[in-house]
Design a protein around this motif. Sequence first.
Motif, PDB file in Angstrom:
ATOM      1  N   UNK A 144       0.552  -1.033  -0.257  1.00  0.00           N
ATOM      2  CA  UNK A 144       0.249  -0.066   0.066  1.00  0.00           C
ATOM      3  C   UNK A 144       0.662   1.026   0.128  1.00  0.00           C
ATOM      4  N   UNK A 145       2.084   0.497   0.643  1.00  0.00           N
ATOM      5  CA  UNK A 145       2.938   2.542   1.049  1.00  0.00           C
ATOM      6  C   UNK A 145       3.707   2.839  -0.024  1.00  0.00           C
ATOM      7  N   UNK A 146       3.378   2.155  -1.394  1.00  0.00           N
ATOM      8  CA  UNK A 146       3.603   2.385  -3.225  1.00  0.00           C
ATOM      9  C   UNK A 146       3.160   3.473  -3.827  1.00  0.00           C
ATOM     10  N   UNK A 147       1.471   3.035  -3.066  1.00  0.00           N
ATOM     11  CA  UNK A 147       1.285   4.132  -3.752  1.00  0.00           C
ATOM     12  C   UNK A 147       0.440   5.205  -3.366  1.00  0.00           C
ATOM     13  N   UNK A 148      -0.451   5.215  -1.246  1.00  0.00           N
ATOM     14  CA  UNK A 148      -0.882   5.855  -0.431  1.00  0.00           C
ATOM     15  C   UNK A 148       0.199   6.305   0.775  1.00  0.00           C
ATOM     16  N   UNK A 149       0.256   7.877   1.156  1.00  0.00           N
ATOM     17  CA  UNK A 149       1.194   7.970   2.185  1.00  0.00           C
ATOM     18  C   UNK A 149       0.323   7.120   3.739  1.00  0.00           C
TER      19      UNK A 149
END
Length: 222
Positions: free
Chosen positions: A108-113
Motif C-alpha cells: 500500500x505504501x507504494x501508492x498511498x501515504x
Amino acid sequence: MTTFRPKYITFDCYGTLTNFQMAEAARHLYGEELDEPRMAEFIKNFAAYRLDEIMGDWKPYAEVVHNSLERTCKRNGVTFRDEAARMIYERVPTWGPHSDVPAGLAKVAKEIPLVILSNAMNSQIMSNVEKLGAPFHAVYTAEQAQSYKPRFKGFEYMLDMLGCGPEDVLHCSSSFRYDLMSAHDLGIKNKVWVNRGHEPANPHYGYVEIPDISGLPGVVGL
C-alpha cells in the motif's frame, strides 16, 4: 468503498499493526500467583483500567501503566510492585509487528501515504514503527496531541497536521472502543476494521472488515 483512494491511510499502531503484548507481560509477572481463571480476570481488568486511565487529562503512559496495574492488583488481591509496572512499560518498544503487517503495508505504501495515530510516547513509538517494514509519511502520538484515543483531540490534531478533512482519510484499526467509534463520530466515513479478535463486530459504525493487513491493498483497489 472498494474504489475509494484516500489522501492518507491512517492507522492505530498497538494491536492493529504492532503485536500488543500487555496480556503476555501480565501473565509473565503474575502467572505463578494466579490460577488460569483468575489470571484471565486479571488480564481483563488490566485492559479495562488502562482504558479508564486515559479518559481524563493527558499524563505520561508510564503513569497509565502504573495506575492501571496498581488498581488491577488491588481488585484481584495481588501485591502491586512498582518494578512490575516499570518492566511492562519498558517492554513496549521491543514489540514487533503481527506477521501479516510488513508485506501488506509495503504494497500500500507504494501508492498511498501511511500515517500512524498512536496512544504512545514519543520516546517509545519509533522503535515499534521501525519494525513495521514500510515507510510512514507521519507518526503522531498522544504525547504530541496531549490526549489519548478514544478522546477526539488526537484525531483532530492528526487532521490539522495533515491539512485535510475526515473525508480525505481511510482509518484502519482493530478496535472500536479506541478508534472506530471516535472516527465515526468525527465524520470519518471510510474505515477498516482489522478483525484480530479483540472485540466483536459492530456494523453500526460502518467499515470494511479484513482479517489482517494482507487484505488492505484490496480495499483501496491495489
